[in-house]
Scaffold this motif. Sequence first.
Motif: not given
Length: 390
Positions: A230-240, A226-228
Amino acid sequence: MQAGLVVLCLAYVLSQFFRAFLAVLTADLGRDIEAAPDDLAAASGLWFLTFALMQLPVGWALDRIGPRRTAAVLLLLGGGGGAALFAMATAPVHVSLAMVLIGVGCSPVLMASYFIFAREYPPAKFATLAAVMLGVGSVGNLVASYPTALAVELMGWRATLGGLALISAAVAVGIWVSVQDPKRVETDETGSVLDLLKEPALWAILPLMLVAYAPSAALRGLWAGPYLRDVFDLNTAQIGQATLIMGTAMIAGTFAYGPLDRILHTRKWVILGGNLLGAAALGLLCLWIGQAVWISVALLAAIGLLGASFPVIMAHGRAFIPPHLVGRGVTLLNLFGIGGVGIMQFVTGRIHTATVDLGASAPYTAIFGFFAVALAAGCAVYVFSRDSVE
């Protein structure tokens, strides 16, 4: 015994996976079953609290029944059954119930290994063996990041969880077939968890055990996602990808901590130094909450690296546990370590709900600050602990 330990290590891969995979499912579960971040924080907290509460009966079972039947039966019913229920979830409450079952299934796995180490190997090697098991098993932490994100994109989260149910059942059968129970300790001495709590040396260790693992486990297991997003607008792959970096750092930290007590001839100062630096990294994350995504990912990795002192704290406490209470002793320590994560997930869920309207970064500044203060407080008590190196 070696074949059994390999299978127990595979089971611990699953345990590490299940405590960390929710971070990459945040968007999918929100879209499909309307699960909000605080719902997932509660589900994650239930996993950790269930896992922790199970340590008392697991400790009794290890001493009285042995690791083979304890680990195999619980992983089959809890791990396999919980993953199957998760795959069929249609509401956030189903996810919570599934996580409770999975927590039951995963609860004996690591402690079964530690029980065998404590009974079959010299005490001086306990920290290193514990760190190796934790480090190798933490491959599950990596699988729960980018590879899971890819699997979800290819097959969907329901098929992914269905596959995990089958894998959990297969590993449980493998434990039943391959693990050999150590010989029972023949003694006229009796005792219980209450006797362990009368040991003064443990009381300076247990508070840090309660808070040391919580920041890295909670961030990697949920809040990083959620942090990445909400704050940086990363998608699922980027969060992964980001959580993969943090997970890799956690594994590296586990292997780094493992032999340090023997190299430096101290457990206390290895543990204290690492956790104080971890509190500092959390403080920097608060200060630079939205500065740049690479800074945040680097600090998350540092928190994971420095927060990997769990096996050394376990070895520190193990030194004050009598042989006939080893099962209940290591599970008591684990109760504090895992229970602390569960408690803090519920607290941080409330913090998120209370601050979500104050701006995108406000909830995460408050959450990371809470972790920093809790870790510093645990270190303040731990200063008074008695060192031990066999």
